[in-house]
Each structure stands twice: as C-alpha cells, then as structure tokens.
Design an enzyme around this catalytic site. Structure first.
Site, PDB file in Angstrom:
ATOM      1  N   SER A 137      71.632  14.932 -13.724  1.00 51.05           N
ATOM      2  CA  SER A 137      71.723  14.726 -12.268  1.00 51.05           C
ATOM      3  C   SER A 137      72.771  15.662 -11.685  1.00 51.05           C
ATOM      4  CB  SER A 137      72.129  13.282 -11.973  1.00 51.05           C
ATOM      5  OG  SER A 137      72.521  13.170 -10.623  1.00 51.05           O
ATOM      6  N   TYR A 150      76.697   5.584 -13.404  1.00 54.61           N
ATOM      7  CA  TYR A 150      75.565   6.519 -13.396  1.00 54.61           C
ATOM      8  C   TYR A 150      76.031   7.944 -13.701  1.00 54.61           C
ATOM      9  CZ  TYR A 150      71.513   9.162 -11.738  1.00 54.61           C
ATOM     10  OH  TYR A 150      70.447  10.030 -11.646  1.00 54.61           O
TER      11      TYR A 150
HETATM   12  N1  LIG Z   1      65.537  10.722  -7.486  1.00 58.06           N
HETATM   13  C1  LIG Z   1      66.660  11.390  -7.437  1.00 58.06           C
HETATM   14  O1  LIG Z   1      67.185  11.672  -6.365  1.00 58.06           O
HETATM   15  C2  LIG Z   1      67.333  11.845  -8.703  1.00 58.06           C
HETATM   16  C3  LIG Z   1      68.399  12.752  -8.593  1.00 58.06           C
HETATM   17  C4  LIG Z   1      69.021  13.189  -9.767  1.00 58.06           C
HETATM   18  C5  LIG Z   1      68.551  12.754 -11.001  1.00 58.06           C
HETATM   19  N2  LIG Z   1      67.514  11.886 -11.062  1.00 58.06           N
HETATM   20  C6  LIG Z   1      67.051  11.496 -12.402  1.00 58.06           C
HETATM   21  O2  LIG Z   1      65.704  11.911 -12.553  1.00 58.06           O
HETATM   22  C7  LIG Z   1      64.983  11.020 -13.433  1.00 58.06           C
HETATM   23  C8  LIG Z   1      63.693  10.556 -12.772  1.00 58.06           C
HETATM   24  O3  LIG Z   1      63.971   9.974 -11.555  1.00 58.06           O
HETATM   25  P1  LIG Z   1      62.851   9.519 -10.507  1.00 58.06           P
HETATM   26  O4  LIG Z   1      63.428   9.799  -9.192  1.00 58.06           O
HETATM   27  O5  LIG Z   1      61.509  10.042 -10.901  1.00 58.06           O
HETATM   28  O6  LIG Z   1      62.935   7.938 -10.747  1.00 58.06           O
HETATM   29  P2  LIG Z   1      61.842   6.786 -10.847  1.00 58.06           P
HETATM   30  O7  LIG Z   1      62.581   5.524 -10.685  1.00 58.06           O
HETATM   31  O8  LIG Z   1      60.689   7.098  -9.938  1.00 58.06           O
HETATM   32  O9  LIG Z   1      61.347   6.950 -12.373  1.00 58.06           O
HETATM   33  C9  LIG Z   1      62.116   6.530 -13.484  1.00 58.06           C
HETATM   34  C10 LIG Z   1      61.143   5.910 -14.482  1.00 58.06           C
HETATM   35  O10 LIG Z   1      61.863   5.562 -15.682  1.00 58.06           O
HETATM   36  C11 LIG Z   1      61.262   4.392 -16.198  1.00 58.06           C
HETATM   37  N3  LIG Z   1      62.164   3.688 -17.113  1.00 58.06           N
HETATM   38  C12 LIG Z   1      63.405   3.205 -16.833  1.00 58.06           C
HETATM   39  N4  LIG Z   1      63.902   2.554 -17.899  1.00 58.06           N
HETATM   40  C13 LIG Z   1      62.971   2.637 -18.883  1.00 58.06           C
HETATM   41  C14 LIG Z   1      62.895   2.142 -20.223  1.00 58.06           C
HETATM   42  N5  LIG Z   1      63.896   1.422 -20.768  1.00 58.06           N
HETATM   43  N6  LIG Z   1      61.772   2.411 -20.953  1.00 58.06           N
HETATM   44  C15 LIG Z   1      60.754   3.120 -20.405  1.00 58.06           C
HETATM   45  N7  LIG Z   1      60.770   3.601 -19.136  1.00 58.06           N
HETATM   46  C16 LIG Z   1      61.855   3.357 -18.386  1.00 58.06           C
HETATM   47  C17 LIG Z   1      60.992   3.550 -14.943  1.00 58.06           C
HETATM   48  O11 LIG Z   1      60.036   2.520 -15.181  1.00 58.06           O
HETATM   49  C18 LIG Z   1      60.520   4.606 -13.943  1.00 58.06           C
HETATM   50  O12 LIG Z   1      59.105   4.738 -13.915  1.00 58.06           O
HETATM   51  C19 LIG Z   1      65.963   9.891 -13.754  1.00 58.06           C
HETATM   52  O13 LIG Z   1      66.533  10.123 -15.026  1.00 58.06           O
HETATM   53  C20 LIG Z   1      67.020  10.007 -12.666  1.00 58.06           C
HETATM   54  O14 LIG Z   1      68.267   9.507 -13.065  1.00 58.06           O
HETATM   55  C21 LIG Z   1      66.896  11.423  -9.958  1.00 58.06           C
END
Ligand SMILES: NC(=O)c1ccc[n+]([C@@H]2O[C@H](COP(=O)([O-])OP(=O)(O)OC[C@H]3O[C@@H](n4cnc5c(N)ncnc54)[C@H](O)[C@@H]3O)[C@@H](O)[C@H]2O)c1
Length: 249
Positions: A137, A150
């Site tokens: 992130s 986080y």
């Molecule tokens: N959205 C943002 O602004 C942002 C910014 C920086 C980093 N990120 C990172 O990017 C990645 C994806 O984010 P996103 O925005 O697509 O989020 P999202 O919430 O749409 O997707 C995350 C997915 O991970 C799955 N998950 C969580 N715990 C799990 C487990 N124990 N077993 C199996 N699956 C599990 C969830 O069910 C979900 O579908 C994450 O690692 C997040 O930290 C997101």
C-alpha cells in the site's frame, strides 16, 4: 507479452483489484486460479476451462496446500502467485486498538502472504522459475493517522518481499511488491473513521491526495501486476512498484 500456458494463482480474487486481475489474465490466455473468502463475484468466469476458483480462508494452512495441489493437478504447473487478499482498518486511535484487532490485521495482510509464498516456493523451486507479486500500500510511505496496524502490516509485506526476493533469486524466482494508491473499490470506504460519510471522504480526502487527480481503478493495478508477472520483467526482483497517480511523492 504472452501468458499462454502460464498458470497464475490470484488471492483476493473476489474483490475489486482481484477480479480485475483475473479478468485481464484470462484475456491474456493464462490459466487462472482465483481464491477468496467469497467467490460470488467470479461466477461469470466459472464456465471457462482456463479458470478454477477456491472459496475459503487463506489463513488456513490446509486450504493453501489444497489450492496449490489442485492447481498442479488441473493445469500441470504454477508460474505465478499474486497476493491481493487483505483487509483495511477503520481509522482508530492506537489506544483503542485491542490486541485481537491488531493480530487480525497483521494476520490477514502479512501472515496470509507468508503462507501462500511459502507454498509457492516449494513448487517454483522445483521448476527453477516463477514470479510472485505481493500487494502492499502507498500508506507505507504516506501513512494516514489512525491506520497504524494496517500500515505496519503493509510495511512488513514490503520488507518480507525484499527478503524473499534475495532468498529465492538463486532459484530464478522473482518477488516484487506493488503499492497501490487510493483505489475505487469497496475497501477504500473501510479506511474512514466511524460515522464519516464514505463518499464525501473518498472525494475530499482520498481523491484530492492523488496528484494525477483521480482515484486508481482496479484495472490500473491489474495492468501493472500483469507486467510484473511477464517475461518483460524478467530482471526485476525485490522492487517496489508504486501505482498511485503520484500519491507517494
Ligand atoms: N483500495 C485501496 O484503496 C487500496 C489501497 C492500497 C492498497 N490496497 C490493497 O490492495 C489489496 C486489494 O484491495 P481491494 O481494494 O481490491 O479490496 P477488496 O476488499 O475489494 O478485496 C480484498 C479481498 O480479499 C479477500 N480476503 C480477505 N481476507 C481473506 C482471507 N482470509 N482469505 C481469503 N480471502 C480474503 C476479501 O474477501 C476481498 O474479496 C488489499 O491487499 C489492500 O490492502 C487497497
């Protein structure tokens, strides 16, 4: 870039960035294995012979072993692993964070990445090749108040990635970390403080913090993941790729 005959495992496949990555890799003719706690959003891909889905918790070691075993049984090999699964943290002062909450966030973002990378190393070492992309992130370099667990977990993902890149380089396995900026997915709203209006915060706080002036789209992240998995990135390992519209500057 050709992904024909390549097999890629994608965690968090049911979420915003995960689904976009699955879709893009399938378009590029890869075999794709999508894993998530919930796979309802992936039904549209279920009838494709190049796609396999797993519903389950990736913090369970047996589930992780099962996924890798079934992938090899179905597609014969594993060329890539993309760790997208993760959880957000609602902005909270440190004195209100319980030890359970702390462990949950560290486990979901760091331990889960360890478990899948450990399994991938077993299979990739046998073939002396492979590519792993871990999702961190932008908050590791540009933290926001109240997101200490986080940010700590994602900083650990970055350090772990570099350590593993060095460890696995004699086996020709590349390991990189991609730091997304604020992206327009379900998760973004989960970083807000309790009681805040999610849409107002998305615009006023997150969108306005991106120099290029807009939130990242899941497809922006998927395109860069594809690059890091590709042969064109063969000499890139232990790198940190910022895909954040300039937010990390
Ligand atoms: N959205 C943002 O602004 C942002 C910014 C920086 C980093 N990120 C990172 O990017 C990645 C994806 O984010 P996103 O925005 O697509 O989020 P999202 O919430 O749409 O997707 C995350 C997915 O991970 C799955 N998950 C969580 N715990 C799990 C487990 N124990 N077993 C199996 N699956 C599990 C969830 O069910 C979900 O579908 C994450 O690692 C997040 O930290 C997101």
């Amino acid at each position: 870039m050709s992904f024909s005959n390549k097999t890629i495992i994608v965690t968090g496949a049911g979420g915003g960035m995960g689904k976009a990555t699955v879709e893009l890799l399938l378009k590029e003719n890869a075999n794709v294995v999508g894993c998530d706690l919930h796979i309802d959003s992936l039904v549209a891909f279920e009838d494709q012979s190049q796609f396999l889905s797993f519903e389950g918790n990736l913090l369970n070691e047996n589930n992780v072993k099962d996924i890798f075993e079934k992938t090899v049984q179905t597609f014969g090999q594993i060329d890539g692993l993309v760790n997208i699964a993760g959880v957000a943290q609602s902005a909270t002062p440190i004195e209100e964070i319980s030890l359970d909450e702390w462990h949950k966030i560290m486990d979901m973002n760091m331990t889960m990445t360890f478990l899948t990378c450990r399994e991938a190393a077993i299979y990739m070492k046998k073939r002396q090749q492979g590519a792993i992309v871990n999702i961190g992130s932008v908050s590791t370099t540009r933290p926001r108040p109240g997101l200490q667990a986080y940010v700590g977990s994602k900083g650990a993902v970055e350090s772990f990635t570099k350590a593993l890149a060095l460890e696995l380089s004699p086996d020709h396995i590349k390991v990189n970390v991609l730091h997304p900026g604020p992206a327009d997915t379900e998760m973004l709203g989960q970083f807000t403080k309790q009681g805040e209006n999610v849409n107002d915060t998305k615009k006023a706080v997150f969108e306005s913090s991106v120099p290029l002036g807009k939130l990242l789209q899941p497809t922006d992240i998927a395109q860069s993941i594809k690059f890091l998995l590709s042969d064109e990135a063969n000499m890139i390992t232990g790198s940190v790729l910022h895909v954040d519209g300039g937010r990390s500057i």
